[in-house]
Motif scaffolding. Structure first.
Motif, PDB file in Angstrom:
ATOM      1  N   GLY A 150       5.234   3.039  -4.370  1.00 15.16           N
ATOM      2  CA  GLY A 150       4.451   2.917  -5.069  1.00 15.16           C
ATOM      3  C   GLY A 150       4.088   1.561  -4.521  1.00 15.16           C
ATOM      4  O   GLY A 150       4.206   0.568  -4.390  1.00 15.16           O
ATOM      5  N   PRO A 151       2.603   1.381  -5.698  1.00 13.14           N
ATOM      6  CA  PRO A 151       2.026   0.052  -5.227  1.00 13.14           C
ATOM      7  C   PRO A 151       2.675  -1.082  -6.398  1.00 13.14           C
ATOM      8  O   PRO A 151       3.146  -1.240  -7.384  1.00 13.14           O
ATOM      9  N   ARG A 152       3.562  -2.472  -6.353  1.00  9.78           N
ATOM     10  CA  ARG A 152       3.362  -4.265  -6.704  1.00  9.78           C
ATOM     11  C   ARG A 152       2.720  -4.251  -7.607  1.00  9.78           C
ATOM     12  O   ARG A 152       1.126  -4.159  -7.329  1.00  9.78           O
ATOM     13  N   VAL A 153       3.140  -4.742  -9.023  1.00  8.51           N
ATOM     14  CA  VAL A 153       2.447  -4.557 -10.537  1.00  8.51           C
ATOM     15  C   VAL A 153       1.469  -5.671  -9.835  1.00  8.51           C
ATOM     16  O   VAL A 153       1.986  -6.918  -9.949  1.00  8.51           O
ATOM     17  N   ASP A 154       0.515  -5.699 -10.338  1.00  8.60           N
ATOM     18  CA  ASP A 154      -0.270  -7.188 -10.076  1.00  8.60           C
ATOM     19  C   ASP A 154      -1.194  -7.253  -8.398  1.00  8.60           C
ATOM     20  O   ASP A 154      -2.036  -8.512  -7.996  1.00  8.60           O
ATOM     21  N   ASP A 155      -0.226  -6.222  -7.372  1.00  9.14           N
ATOM     22  CA  ASP A 155      -0.756  -6.102  -6.387  1.00  9.14           C
ATOM     23  C   ASP A 155      -1.812  -5.229  -6.265  1.00  9.14           C
ATOM     24  O   ASP A 155      -1.114  -4.916  -4.939  1.00  9.14           O
ATOM     25  N   THR A 156      -2.347  -4.552  -6.427  1.00 13.71           N
ATOM     26  CA  THR A 156      -3.183  -3.493  -5.823  1.00 13.71           C
ATOM     27  C   THR A 156      -4.329  -3.272  -5.456  1.00 13.71           C
ATOM     28  O   THR A 156      -4.628  -4.003  -4.154  1.00 13.71           O
ATOM     29  N   LEU A 157      -5.344  -2.425  -6.342  1.00 14.65           N
ATOM     30  CA  LEU A 157      -7.021  -2.613  -5.697  1.00 14.65           C
ATOM     31  C   LEU A 157      -7.398  -3.423  -5.746  1.00 14.65           C
ATOM     32  O   LEU A 157      -8.209  -3.801  -6.484  1.00 14.65           O
ATOM     33  N   GLU A 158      -7.277  -4.448  -5.301  1.00 18.22           N
ATOM     34  CA  GLU A 158      -8.541  -5.237  -5.143  1.00 18.22           C
ATOM     35  C   GLU A 158     -10.495  -5.444  -4.325  1.00 18.22           C
ATOM     36  O   GLU A 158     -10.659  -6.695  -4.269  1.00 18.22           O
TER      37      GLU A 158
ATOM     38  N   ALA B 129      -8.871  -1.117  -0.657  1.00 16.78           N
ATOM     39  CA  ALA B 129      -7.406  -2.390  -0.204  1.00 16.78           C
ATOM     40  C   ALA B 129      -6.670  -2.657  -0.601  1.00 16.78           C
ATOM     41  O   ALA B 129      -7.376  -3.216  -1.792  1.00 16.78           O
ATOM     42  N   LEU B 130      -6.004  -2.541  -0.338  1.00 12.78           N
ATOM     43  CA  LEU B 130      -4.508  -2.845  -1.478  1.00 12.78           C
ATOM     44  C   LEU B 130      -4.118  -4.630  -1.273  1.00 12.78           C
ATOM     45  O   LEU B 130      -4.243  -4.910  -0.065  1.00 12.78           O
ATOM     46  N   GLU B 131      -4.055  -4.772  -2.729  1.00 13.12           N
ATOM     47  CA  GLU B 131      -3.597  -7.004  -2.359  1.00 13.12           C
ATOM     48  C   GLU B 131      -2.837  -6.750  -1.283  1.00 13.12           C
ATOM     49  O   GLU B 131      -2.743  -7.964  -0.345  1.00 13.12           O
ATOM     50  N   SER B 132      -1.425  -5.950  -1.438  1.00 14.95           N
ATOM     51  CA  SER B 132      -0.030  -6.139  -0.777  1.00 14.95           C
ATOM     52  C   SER B 132       0.557  -5.582  -0.572  1.00 14.95           C
ATOM     53  O   SER B 132      -0.130  -3.890  -0.530  1.00 14.95           O
ATOM     54  N   PRO B 133       1.428  -5.467   0.190  1.00 19.68           N
ATOM     55  CA  PRO B 133       2.198  -4.385   0.647  1.00 19.68           C
ATOM     56  C   PRO B 133       2.362  -3.298  -0.723  1.00 19.68           C
ATOM     57  O   PRO B 133       3.099  -3.716  -1.790  1.00 19.68           O
ATOM     58  N   LEU B 134       2.619  -1.477  -0.194  1.00 21.01           N
ATOM     59  CA  LEU B 134       3.532  -1.115  -0.919  1.00 21.01           C
ATOM     60  C   LEU B 134       5.079  -1.233  -0.995  1.00 21.01           C
ATOM     61  O   LEU B 134       5.388  -1.976  -0.395  1.00 21.01           O
ATOM     62  N   GLU B 135       5.092  -0.956  -2.254  1.00 22.87           N
ATOM     63  CA  GLU B 135       7.441  -1.642  -1.890  1.00 22.87           C
ATOM     64  C   GLU B 135       7.595  -1.332  -0.979  1.00 22.87           C
ATOM     65  O   GLU B 135       8.457  -1.758  -0.688  1.00 22.87           O
ATOM     66  N   GLN B 136       7.280   0.710  -0.766  1.00 20.76           N
ATOM     67  CA  GLN B 136       8.282   0.873   0.299  1.00 20.76           C
ATOM     68  C   GLN B 136       7.991  -0.120   2.222  1.00 20.76           C
ATOM     69  O   GLN B 136       8.292   0.610   3.159  1.00 20.76           O
ATOM     70  N   ASP B 137       6.604  -0.561   2.027  1.00 23.32           N
ATOM     71  CA  ASP B 137       6.169  -0.955   3.182  1.00 23.32           C
ATOM     72  C   ASP B 137       7.036  -2.322   3.527  1.00 23.32           C
ATOM     73  O   ASP B 137       5.779  -3.702   4.398  1.00 23.32           O
TER      74      ASP B 137
END
Length: 396
Positions: free
Chosen positions: A205-213, A227-235
Motif C-alpha cells: 500500500g501507499p507510504r504515509v504522506d507520499d500518496t495522491l499528489e 499520480a502517487l508521490e512515491s513508490p508503494l511499499e511493495q514497489d
C-alpha cells in the motif's frame, strides 16, 4: 448524455487496452523562459481564512481564472480552495488577486474537522476505523472541463498503536481519496481508487504522506488521471542519491474505476546532505495533461529537497504510449515492464527561478508570441521559513 457516456466508455476501453495515442514527434525540444514570480504574504488573511499551504493550481477553461487548493487539515481554517485572477502576458507576471474562497464539505454539508477532532469522533465510534469522509489532507485539485465541478485528492493517513507513533492510542487507517465537489465546495461523489492505493497495516500500500499528489483531467475530460508521490511499499525503496524509484500513474474512466496504471521512473535524489544525519528526498508533486485530447502525454513535476542543500524542481514531459499496464501487478520490484518515458522540459534552477516547495502546475493562456504559459505554485507549509509563490513560465 448518451454522447458523453459513449465518450467515457470509449476512453476507458482505449486506456484499458493500452491503445493510447502515440505522442507527437519530439524532434525539437521546447524552449522555456521565466516570465515572472509573485509572492503572497505569509499568513495573509482572506475572507476570514489563513492563506497558505497552497499545493495545487488549475486554470478554469470556462472563466479563465484559477483555483488554488490549500493542503490545510483544517488546522488553520476549514479545508478549502481559493479562486484567483492572475495577470500575465508576454512581458511578465504582474499580479495575483484572490477573489473567492470555497469551503470543502462532507455529504451532510458540514466542513471537514481537524484530524484531532476527527479522532475524538473516531474514539466515540470505533467501528469507523477506516475513514471515508471524516477528515482530509487535500493535495491536488482540477476543474472539470465539462461541468466546472472540482475533483481533488486527499493523501490519507495511517497510525497503529504500538507502532512508530506508539504514544497515540487512536488507530487511524485513512485511505487516500479522490473526491468531486461542485464549484462551491459541496460534496458530489467519491471516485473509486485502485485497490493497491488503499492503506494497510502490512507491507503493502501507499507510504504515509507520499500518496495522491497528482491529478488531472485528460482526453477531453473523459479520463481522470492521478499520480502517487512515491513508490508503494511493495514497489521498492524511495529514491536516494544512488538510485531512483518507480511510482505509479493511474488512469480512471472519468469519475469511475481505475482502468490502467503505469510505472513512472522518479529520478535519484539530486545531492548528498552535508549533515551526517541529514536526509534527502525526491518525488512527484503534481502532473497535468500536456494536451487537451492526447491521453498519453503529461507534464510531471519532480520536487526534491536535501537538508543543508535546498530544493530541486524539475518538470518532465512524459509519455505513457509505450508503457506497460501494471494495474494488476502487485509489485514493481524485479522489472519486467516498460515504464513511462520522460524527458526534461525544464530545471527551474537553470532559468533563474526561486526554488521552494513547488506542489502545483497548470497551463495558462497562450501568448501572442505563440508560446504557452505554464504556472506553478509553492506550498509554504504555513511556515515563515517557506514562501507561497506563483511562478510563471513561457514554453515555446
Amino acid at each position: 448524455m448518451r454522447s458523453r457516456l459513449f465518450a467515457t466508455a470509449l476512453a476507458a476501453l482505449t486506456a484499458a487496452a493500452g491503445l493510447l495515442v502515440p505522442p507527437a514527434a519530439l524532434a525539437q525540444e521546447p524552449t522555456v523562459r521565466l516570465l515572472g514570480e509573485h509572492t503572497i504574504a505569509h499568513r495573509a488573511v482572506f475572507e476570514d481564512t489563513i492563506v497558505g499551504g497552497l499545493s495545487s493550481i488549475d486554470r478554469d477553461p470556462h472563466t479563465g481564472d484559477y483555483a488554488l487548493l490549500s493542503d490545510d487539515w483544517s488546522d488553520h481554517s476549514p479545508a478549502r480552495y481559493y479562486r484567483a485572477e492572475i495577470d500575465l502576458d508576454a512581458e511578465g507576471l504582474h499580479d495575483v488577486e484572490l477573489t473567492d474562497v470555497h469551503l470543502l464539505r462532507r455529504p451532510d454539508g458540514r466542513t471537514y474537522p481537524t484530524i484531532d477532532q476527527w479522532r475524538i469522533e473516531q474514539h466515540q465510534h470505533p467501528e469507523a476505523e477506516r475513514n471515508v469522509l471524516g477528515t482530509v489532507d487535500p493535495e491536488e485539485l482540477r476543474i472539470d472541463p465539462w461541468t466546472g465541478d472540482v475533483a481533488w485528492t486527499s493523501e490519507g493517513q495511517r497510525n497503529q498503536p504500538g507502532g512508530a507513533a506508539s504514544d497515540d492510542p487512536i488507530t487511524v487507517l485513512m485511505d487516500p481519496a479522490i473526491r468531486v465537489s461542485d464549484a462551491q465546495g459541496a460534496y458530489q461523489q467519491e471516485v473509486p481508487t485502485a485497490t493497491n492505493e488503499k492503506m494497510t497495516f502490512g507491507e503493502s500500500g501507499p507510504r504515509v504522506d507520499d500518496t495522491l499528489e497528482g491529478l488531472t483531467y485528460a482526453a477531453g475530460g473523459t479520463l481522470l488521471v492521478s499520480a502517487l508521490e512515491s513508490p508503494l511499499e511493495q514497489d521498492g525503496p524511495v529514491p536516494t542519491t544512488e538510485h531512483g524509484a518507480h511510482t505509479r500513474i493511474t488512469v480512471h474512466a472519468r469519475h469511475g474505476a481505475a482502468v490502467a496504471q503505469f510505472a513512472y521512473p522518479v529520478d535519484p535524489v539530486f545531492a548528498e546532505s552535508p549533515d551526517p544525519d541529514g536526509r534527502g528526498s525526491n518525488g512527484v508533486s503534481s502532473l497535468v495533461a500536456y494536451d487537451t485530447f492526447d491521453p498519453s502525454r503529461y507534464l510531471v513535476v519532480e520536487r526534491g529537497y536535501v537538508v543543508g542543500v535546498g530544493s530541486s524542481v524539475r518538470v518532465f514531459e512524459v509519455s505513457t504510449a509505450e508503457a506497460t499496464d501494471v494495474l494488476s501487478r502487485h509489485s514493481l520490484v524485479g522489472g519486467g515492464f516498460e515504464p513511462a518515458s520522460k524527458r526534461l522540459l525544464v530545471d527551474l534552477a537553470d532559468i533563474g527561478a526561486k526554488l521552494d516547495n513547488i506542489e502545483g502546475i497548470t497551463w495558462g493562456p497562450p501568448l501572442p508570441t505563440g508560446e504557452r504559459t505554464l504556472l506553478l505554485v509553492s506550498d509554504d507549509n504555513f511556515s515563515a521559513a517557506q514562501t507561497t509563490r506563483i511562478t510563471a513560465l513561457a514554453v515555446g
